[in-house]
Write an enzyme that holds these catalytic residues in place. Structure first.
Site, PDB file in Angstrom:
ATOM      1  N   SER A  60      36.932  59.781  37.792  1.00 30.23           N
ATOM      2  CA  SER A  60      37.302  61.171  38.049  1.00 30.23           C
ATOM      3  C   SER A  60      37.316  61.938  36.724  1.00 30.23           C
ATOM      4  O   SER A  60      36.300  62.003  36.050  1.00 30.23           O
ATOM      5  CB  SER A  60      38.642  61.231  38.779  1.00 30.23           C
ATOM      6  OG  SER A  60      38.875  62.513  39.304  1.00 30.23           O
TER       7      SER A  60
ATOM      8  N   GLU B  44      34.536  60.147  49.172  1.00 28.29           N
ATOM      9  CA  GLU B  44      35.304  60.736  48.077  1.00 28.29           C
ATOM     10  C   GLU B  44      36.240  61.844  48.554  1.00 28.29           C
ATOM     11  O   GLU B  44      37.417  61.893  48.204  1.00 28.29           O
ATOM     12  CB  GLU B  44      34.346  61.317  47.027  1.00 28.29           C
ATOM     13  CG  GLU B  44      33.488  60.313  46.307  1.00 28.29           C
ATOM     14  CD  GLU B  44      34.159  59.691  45.102  1.00 28.29           C
ATOM     15  OE1 GLU B  44      35.344  59.983  44.859  1.00 28.29           O
ATOM     16  OE2 GLU B  44      33.483  58.904  44.411  1.00 28.29           O
TER      17      GLU B  44
ATOM     18  N   HIS C 247      38.202  58.729  47.155  1.00 27.45           N
ATOM     19  CA  HIS C 247      38.264  58.939  45.713  1.00 27.45           C
ATOM     20  C   HIS C 247      39.297  58.005  45.083  1.00 27.45           C
ATOM     21  O   HIS C 247      40.458  57.997  45.470  1.00 27.45           O
ATOM     22  CB  HIS C 247      38.643  60.396  45.448  1.00 27.45           C
ATOM     23  CG  HIS C 247      38.499  60.836  44.034  1.00 27.45           C
ATOM     24  ND1 HIS C 247      37.282  60.966  43.410  1.00 27.45           N
ATOM     25  CD2 HIS C 247      39.430  61.209  43.111  1.00 27.45           C
ATOM     26  CE1 HIS C 247      37.461  61.403  42.168  1.00 27.45           C
ATOM     27  NE2 HIS C 247      38.750  61.547  41.962  1.00 27.45           N
TER      28      HIS C 247
END
Length: 557
Positions: A261, A374, A468
């Site tokens: 990320s 995600e 995610h």
């Protein structure tokens, strides 16, 4: 309907805030990256490895690397002073070692400054402070973050007891550049280090403290740089690794940076940052997109001005002095303004994808990818939109051909319109840009590997599947790092073993192939993406072929 539209736009902003976004005004497109400070053209690596390119002033001066000692593996002499770690089975852990001076007082909003060092052995046995951040973020419900303190620029080292010349893996955590910590239980490096590497996890400044961009801060700078202080912190940590990791048994000439990320966006930044050249040799980008864009200076200055107003420093001439007089709580209690990477023309200018297209990253092997779902994490609690509502939200993303885009996500293939939007968000922000970066690298003579993480554990308490960050407890083998996960079953352990083996193989040799799966660089002519699931195999295409269609529509680089 308006409630859904606003909620979804908040999600999109959260996905794209601060770095490498797929849309939005105020970003620097690759074609517009003029007057860029670029990496030099790669040349065959000479022997011995050349001295690293000096970082922009002010930074820590390079110092001669220390030689390892084995007299007492838990007592290590770093260049700043001696440290004492703990034994955890076959691994030595040294937690929260200071690598630069505390960014407090006059050092607040300044580039990282040299630490004065210490002479008495420093016990580095417990997790350190997090950097200041809000406490009510998206992940606060399932991640425990250590208490924060502004004196937070520390790193942790995890090394096998008998380490000598091992590959080094340096981790940059995620959290949207506003939250997270290297010292979260999720990122404990004990199990990963047992695979035969030295693991270093790094804290860096977050939010306004790490990424505020103002005219006064630029004027205060010696070199015209502004913003990106969190990236400057990370560069200082890489300098520390270069100068100190040998005494922990690591090889300073074999360093892989990896992150997820915002940590993945950080890896993108280092691929393009002149000050980071020579400090690492391979890169792993997890859910960090395709390294395409930064915020431009006018947008960053506008965000900074809005922040200064929120903390009530807009009424004085010296806004920087006012900001330095505020308490940390005052600085973190307001909207962070979407701070992140900014093209200041000094620390960051051209995006890494532009360098890859020009063949200037051919000396760095890159492994990158995304997770199957995600965007599910970012749409928790969002209501189901109507057909018209979905079209409206897609149009709000700046997409002109709404019908053409939605045709790529046929309603008869999805249970809900929300699921259609989730796949679109995943494609635009994470999956398709990551594939572009990998194929670009390989097509021009470099090396780009691709993966997609699809595995959904039977023990998943959230029902989000491979969303995610879902790969993180498997990569570090830390299921207890997430609230609600009670452990690994045999299938989970197999996925963890595969991830660790692949990442360590890549860090060791530049090739992630293992006994379980052969990887090949992903190229336009010979596409290959390794899908990580209960059955692991390379495939020629993912995302139902939508990435190719989105490129043809001009929505993905």
């Amino acid at each position: 309907m308006r409630t859904y539209r606003l909620a979804t736009l908040i999600v999109v902003v959260g996905l794209l805030a601060g770095a490498c976004s797929a849309d939005g005004d105020g970003n620097v497109d690759i074609a517009d990256a003029a007057d860029a400070v670029t990496r030099p053209d790669p040349t065959p690596a000479p022997e011995p490895t050349p001295e690293p390119t000096p970082a922009p002033e002010p930074t820590l001066e390079p110092t001669p690397a220390l030689e390892p000692t084995v007299a007492d593996p838990l007592s290590v002499d770093t260049l700043l002073g001696p440290v004492i770690g703990t034994a955890e089975g076959a691994i030595r852990a040294f937690r929260a070692i200071p690598y630069v001076a505390a960014p407090t007082g006059e050092n607040r909003f300044r580039p990282p400054q040299p630490h004065p060092g210490w002479s008495t052995p420093l016990a580095v046995t417990d997790p350190g402070f997090s950097c200041p951040q809000p406490t009510d973020g998206l992940t606060s419900a399932f991640l425990v973050t250590p208490p924060s303190n502004e004196d937070c620029l520390t790193l942790s080292v995890f090394a096998p007891n008998d380490a000598a010349g091992l590959p080094v893996m340096v981790w940059f955590h995620g959290g949207g550049f506003t939250t997270g910590s290297a010292h979260q239980a999720l990122y404990e490096g004990v199990d990963l280090a047992a695979e035969g590497v030295v693991v270093v996890t790094v804290n860096y400044r977050l939010g306004a403290l790490g990424f505020l961009t103002t005219e006064q801060l630029r004027a205060e700078s010696d070199d015209g740089s502004v913003g990106n202080l969190g990236i400057a912190d990370q560069t200082a940590s890489l300098e520390w690794v270069r100068d100190n990791v040998a005494v922990f048994g690591g090889d300073p000439d074999n360093v892989t940076i990896f992150g997820e990320s915002a940590g993945g966006f950080s890896v993108c930044a280092h691929l393009a940052a002149p000050a980071s050249v020579g400090l690492f040799h391979r890169a792993i980008i997890q859910s960090g997109g395709g390294c395409t864009r930064y915020a431009d200076l006018p947008t960053a200055f506008a965000n900074g001005a809005g922040y200064i107003e929120q903390v009530d420093c807009d009424h004085v001439d010296d806004t920087t002095a006012c900001l330095r007089s505020r308490t940390v709580d005052q600085l973190t209690a307001v909207d962070d303004g979407g701070f992140g990477l900014v093209a200041d023309g000094v620390r960051l200018a051209e995006p890494a994808l532009a360098l890859a297209q020009a063949g200037r990253l051919n000396d760095i092997e890159v492994l990158g990818g995304s997770n199957l779902y995600e965007a599910r994490l970012f749409t928790i609690g969002s209501p189901e939109p109507s057909d018209d509502g979905l079209a409206e939200v897609v149009g709000d993303l700046g997409i002109v051909d709404v019908d053409g885009v939605l045709a790529l996500y046929p309603p008869d293939e999805y249970d809900t319109n929300l699921a259609r939007f989730q796949d679109l968000s995943t494609d635009l922000t994470f999956a398709c840009p990551a594939l572009t970066l990998a194929t670009t690298l390989t097509d021009v003579g470099g090396t780009g590997y691709s993966y997609e993480f699809d595995y959904a554990s039977a023990n998943d308490p959230f029902g989000l599947g491979a969303t995610h960050g879902a790969e993180l407890p498997f990569l570090f083998s830390t299921p207890d790092g997430i609230i609600g996960i009670t452990g690994f079953d045999d299938d989970d352990k197999a996925i963890s073993d595969l991830l660790q083996a692949s990442w360590v193989a890549f860090a060791s040799t530049g090739d992630p192939s293992t006994a379980v799966v052969d990887w090949a660089p992903n190229s336009t002519a010979e596409p290959g993406i390794v899908v990580i699931d209960s059955e692991v195999a390379p495939v020629a295409e993912i995302r139902g072929g939508r990435c190719r269609a989105l490129r043809e529509l001009g929505l993905v680089s």
